[in-house]
Design an enzyme around this catalytic site. Structure first.
Site, PDB file in Angstrom:
ATOM      1  N   LYS A   1      57.321  55.000   4.025  1.00  0.00           N
ATOM      2  CA  LYS A   1      56.538  53.620   4.817  1.00  0.00           C
ATOM      3  C   LYS A   1      57.518  52.496   6.123  1.00  0.00           C
ATOM      4  O   LYS A   1      56.845  52.393   6.645  1.00  0.00           O
ATOM      5  CB  LYS A   1      56.026  52.413   4.190  1.00  0.00           C
TER       6      LYS A   1
ATOM      7  N   GLU B   1      54.497  47.244  -7.625  1.00  0.00           N
ATOM      8  CA  GLU B   1      54.907  48.426  -7.949  1.00  0.00           C
ATOM      9  C   GLU B   1      56.188  49.308  -8.760  1.00  0.00           C
ATOM     10  O   GLU B   1      56.253  49.536 -10.117  1.00  0.00           O
ATOM     11  CB  GLU B   1      54.650  49.260  -6.725  1.00  0.00           C
TER      12      GLU B   1
ATOM     13  N   HIS C   1      55.220  54.175  -3.294  1.00  0.00           N
ATOM     14  CA  HIS C   1      53.612  53.941  -2.432  1.00  0.00           C
ATOM     15  C   HIS C   1      54.055  53.191  -0.988  1.00  0.00           C
ATOM     16  O   HIS C   1      53.689  52.875  -0.211  1.00  0.00           O
ATOM     17  CB  HIS C   1      52.290  53.601  -2.963  1.00  0.00           C
TER      18      HIS C   1
ATOM     19  N   HIS D   1      52.781  52.495   7.063  1.00  0.00           N
ATOM     20  CA  HIS D   1      51.301  53.166   6.117  1.00  0.00           C
ATOM     21  C   HIS D   1      50.621  54.159   6.729  1.00  0.00           C
ATOM     22  O   HIS D   1      49.626  52.978   7.188  1.00  0.00           O
ATOM     23  CB  HIS D   1      50.305  51.823   5.831  1.00  0.00           C
TER      24      HIS D   1
ATOM     25  N   CYS E   1      43.909  53.718   0.379  1.00  0.00           N
ATOM     26  CA  CYS E   1      44.763  53.956   0.888  1.00  0.00           C
ATOM     27  C   CYS E   1      45.895  55.301  -0.599  1.00  0.00           C
ATOM     28  O   CYS E   1      47.067  55.866  -0.407  1.00  0.00           O
ATOM     29  CB  CYS E   1      46.187  52.936   0.619  1.00  0.00           C
TER      30      CYS E   1
END
Lengths: 373, 425
Positions: free
Chosen positions: B347, B328, B317, B352, B177
């Site tokens: 996202k 995160e 992310h 994603h 990713c």
């Protein structure tokens, strides 16, 4: 000599010829191929020797999370770290970088076969596929298939956590992996790299990829150059190299095995004559070589063009065909050539410098010069 | 010779002179930015394949493009990449059509022979119980040679390289990713080393097919809150329950700053720093101490020569999985302390985009700089008390943005962070 020279200070190998560099260097004086002709008949593969996994993958739980391609790769990575005197050195491993060249992992063959059979007569094949996949595939199999998870496993098992990337794209992935690692060391960005690739050829799905393109040769006893472009015999190989700046290697008292020149890499359009001319130019740029480890695959026109380029080299250097020793391991083949050159030069079994070539069966050309450290 | 523009570490500065993007929100920067800043979601019910028997039935697929036959992930990934690259290369004005004067770095999803093709070969190879022996027999007929190149790992990059005339050896890569960010990092490094004056860096992913979705589903990584589809991705919310798969591509033309200035190119931003750190803790979970995430963020800031206080916003992310968003936020708090800059996750709207995410989100980060506006994190209705950071929830926020941190964290412990700025640092 420069402090930013790129040295090879560790080698880990598993192939059909054995484990470690020694059996491969010994095979330069005469090779006995180890081939499995039965399992995938009518196809033959150069099958990897069995290894004692516990030596470099001590936890059974880790072994269970991997399929064979990852186990070979993680094992060979551990062997390379041990050879370089780095295994367990958490401080250095924490800033060691990693580049892996590989494809993807094994399918669950039984599940796939049952699904293909069932789909044929299912009234709604796509719905049938959903049901079977949801109930039949092991949840963790995905992690054994994902390309970047070989690197992930190496980080987990060996603690190499400076940063990692995975290159895909057949032979050229192996060429570019070593190219980028070398460039980062040479430019001063990093001091320490683990780089290599792993291929398990003992897989129907692996053979399938190349058989679709008519690139698989079935008789390993015919030398690569006598196949008239007929193809390659798949070979298993996991090869990892520890690359290190001279400065860093000297500071920690590491034993240098050989020195690596800049890796030259191109992608010709593969018009007739392209491979010959690009390889000739790259060999000239790399400088005079007293021996060559060739990554000739034996497939199609590029095979004979590579041979012609090598035949034109001044001084008629000895040419070793890696494909006649371990078959063709695609992503792992260039690292194998580099490892063999380094080991042979260090053991005095090949005159250096040695040029290592890669001519991808479908795309990509690469050359690097390996010489005494 | 004119004086070289160098960064604090004495390296050439890397400019962004072209950008392109495709997601479920549309093709091109204009459509994407309009939708993104309006808080519109591209996530919808899957119509590409039947979803009966599946726990997750939604995704941010891209369904509007004309794709080469047979329809499969490599062909869709190629077309997404091509469209993003066309937009980026046209904008940069570098070279001429079919002659891009730089290298290609390409994040592509791993490929394998897909079910329809495998079934065709198996049925051509036998009619009893089917195994790989029959598939191989079918392949050996030579009738399926067209599938060969389709399912090679390097094929998408090869086709792109041919169309745009990229130079040298194109690299196809994966860091799961964080792949898109890694493609950008490789381009930055090649320019800093002086190997190439420009780089075309692409992340692409068109791999939403049944097996791909099922694989993530079996790992319990996906949201199962299918109704309504646009409400499923809820980064940083307390009721988040997994990510939603998305498709798309992002393309950046990176160029040596002085090279760009000398030809009068418009500088869209600067790729100031890249940082990475591996995680050896677990295959799908991050280290509980957050060290690898913290290390990757710090490495990116150090590489850019910036202090944490100089970052204006974080493009997270932010996958909407319970694990990622918690870790995160914890990592950001460790680096930024009390003053975590406003954080947002694209996202929430595009899902994603996996292999493409790092590149897609780098484009969106740079657009934040260009437009002075931070796109919202939609569906932020139930803030998670364990994530006490300033999430740009539900409505866009206008702000002077001169620097963005974009995070990407992948399965297998591959963490890559990028710092983008308006001007050379």
């Amino acid at each position: 000599m420069s402090p930013r020279d790129v040295l090879i200070t560790g080698i880990g190998i598993v192939t059909s010829l054995g484990e470690g560099i020694e059996p491969h260097v010994a095979a330069l004086s005469g090779v006995t191929q180890r081939v499995d002709r039965e399992t995938f008949a009518p196809y033959a593969v150069h099958a990897a020797v069995p290894v004692e996994l516990d030596r470099h993958i001590p936890k059974k739980s880790d072994q269970r999370q991997m399929e064979p391609w990852q186990r070979y790769g993680t094992y060979a990575a551990g062997a390379a770290l041990e050879d370089a005197g780095l295994k367990g050195n958490a401080e250095l491993l924490a800033r060691m970088h990693l580049i892996v060249a590989c494809g993807g992992g094994e399918r669950d063959y039984a599940v796939d076969g049952a699904i293909l059979t069932g789909m044929r007569d299912a009234p709604r094949p796509e719905v049938y596929l959903n049901e079977r996949l949801m109930s039949d595939i092991r949840p963790t199999l995905f992690l054994a298939q994902l390309s970047n998870l070989l690197a992930g496993n190496i980080s987990i098992v060996h603690g190499v956590i400076g940063g990692s990337r995975t290159f895909m794209g057949e032979e050229q992935a192996g060429v570019d992996a070593i190219r980028i690692a070398g460039a980062r060391i040479q430019s001063g960005q990093n001091d320490l790299f683990l780089v290599g690739g792993a291929t398990n050829a003992e897989r129907a799905d692996h053979i399938l990829t190349y058989e679709m393109g008519g690139a698989v040769w079935r008789d390993p006893s015919v030398p690569v150059l006598d196949r008239k472009g007929g193809g390659f015999v798949p070979g298993s190989a996991a090869v990892f190299l520890v690359l290190e700046s001279r400065q860093h290697a000297e500071a920690r008292g590491a034993r240098p095995i050989a020195r690596l020149g800049p890796v030259l890499a191109e992608r010709s359009r593969r018009k007739p004559g392209d491979v010959r001319s690009i390889l000739t130019a790259m060999l000239e740029q790399a400088g005079p070589a007293a021996s060559v480890i060739s990554g000739n695959t034996g497939f199609a026109e590029p095979s004979s063009e590579e041979a012609e380029a090598l035949a034109g080299l001044p001084g008629a250097p000895r040419v070793v065909m890696a494909g006649d020793m371990i078959g063709h391991s695609v992503e792992g083949q260039f690292a194998y050539g580099v490892a063999l050159a380094a080991g042979a030069i260090a053991a005095g079994k090949l005159p250096g410098p040695t040029a290592v070539t890669s001519v991808g069966y479908h795309r990509g050309e690469g050359v690097v010069k390996v010489e005494a450290a | 010779m004119a004086k070289r523009t160098l960064d604090k570490q004495g390296r050439p500065v890397v400019a962004v002179t072209g950008m392109g993007v495709v997601t479920s929100l549309g093709v091109g920067k204009t459509d994407n930015w309009a939708a993104l800043t309006a808080g519109r979601s591209g996530i919808h019910r899957i119509t590409r394949f039947p979803t009966e028997g599946l726990r997750t039935t939604i995704a941010g697929t891209v369904d509007t493009l004309k794709i080469d036959e047979p329809f499969c992930a490599p062909n869709l990934s190629f077309e997404l990449a091509r469209l993003a690259a066309v937009e980026a290369v046209e904008q940069c004005g570098l070279g001429s059509p079919g002659d891009f004067p730089g290298q290609l770095f390409m994040a592509v999803p791993p490929v394998e022979v897909e079910w329809p093709q495998k079934a065709l070969m198996a049925n051509a190879g036998g009619n009893g119980d089917l195994t790989y022996t029959e598939v191989l027999k079918g392949a050996a007929t030579g009738r399926f040679a067209a599938f060969h190149e389709l399912f090679l790992f390097g094929a998408v990059a090869d086709r792109i390289s041919d169309i745009f005339g990229a130079k040298g050896s194109p690299i196809s890569l994966s860091t799961a990713c964080s792949s898109g960010a890694t493609a950008i990092q490789l381009g930055v490094e090649a320019i800093r080393r002086g190997e190439t004056p420009a780089a075309l860096c692409i992340g692409t992913d068109g791999s939403v097919h049944a097996e791909a979705l099922i694989r993530f589903s079996l790992l319990s990584a996906l949201s199962t809150q299918n109704d309504p589809p646009e409400g499923a991705a809820k980064p940083f919310s307390k009721n988040r329950d997994g990510f939603v798969m998305g498709e798309g591509a992002g393309a950046l033309v990176l160029e040596d700053f002085d090279h760009a200035v000398a030809r009068g190119a418009k500088i869209l931003g600067v790729l100031a720093g890249c940082g990475e750190m591996g995680d050896g803790f677990h295959r799908t979970r991050s280290s509980p101490d957050g060290k690898p995430i913290i290390g990757a963020i710090r490495a990116a800031l150090d590489d850019a020569g910036l202090q944490p206080g100089q970052i204006d916003t974080i493009n997270a992310h932010g996958t909407s999985t319970p694990e990622n968003d918690k870790m995160e936020a914890m990592g950001c708090q460790a680096v930024f302390g009390e003053k975590v800059p406003p954080i947002t996750s694209n996202k929430s709207m595009v899902g994603h985009t996996l292999t493409a995410a790092g590149a897609v989100e780098a484009v969106f980060s740079l657009l934040s700089i260009v437009h002075g506006r931070i796109p919202p994190t939609i569906n932020y209705n139930v803030p998670d008390p364990l994530i006490p950071v300033d999430v740009v929830g539900n409505a866009p926020r206008d702000a002077r943005v001169t620097s963005v941190l974009s995070n990407s964290f992948g399965f297998g412990g591959q963490n890559t962070c990028l710092v983008m700025t308006a001007e050379p640092v």
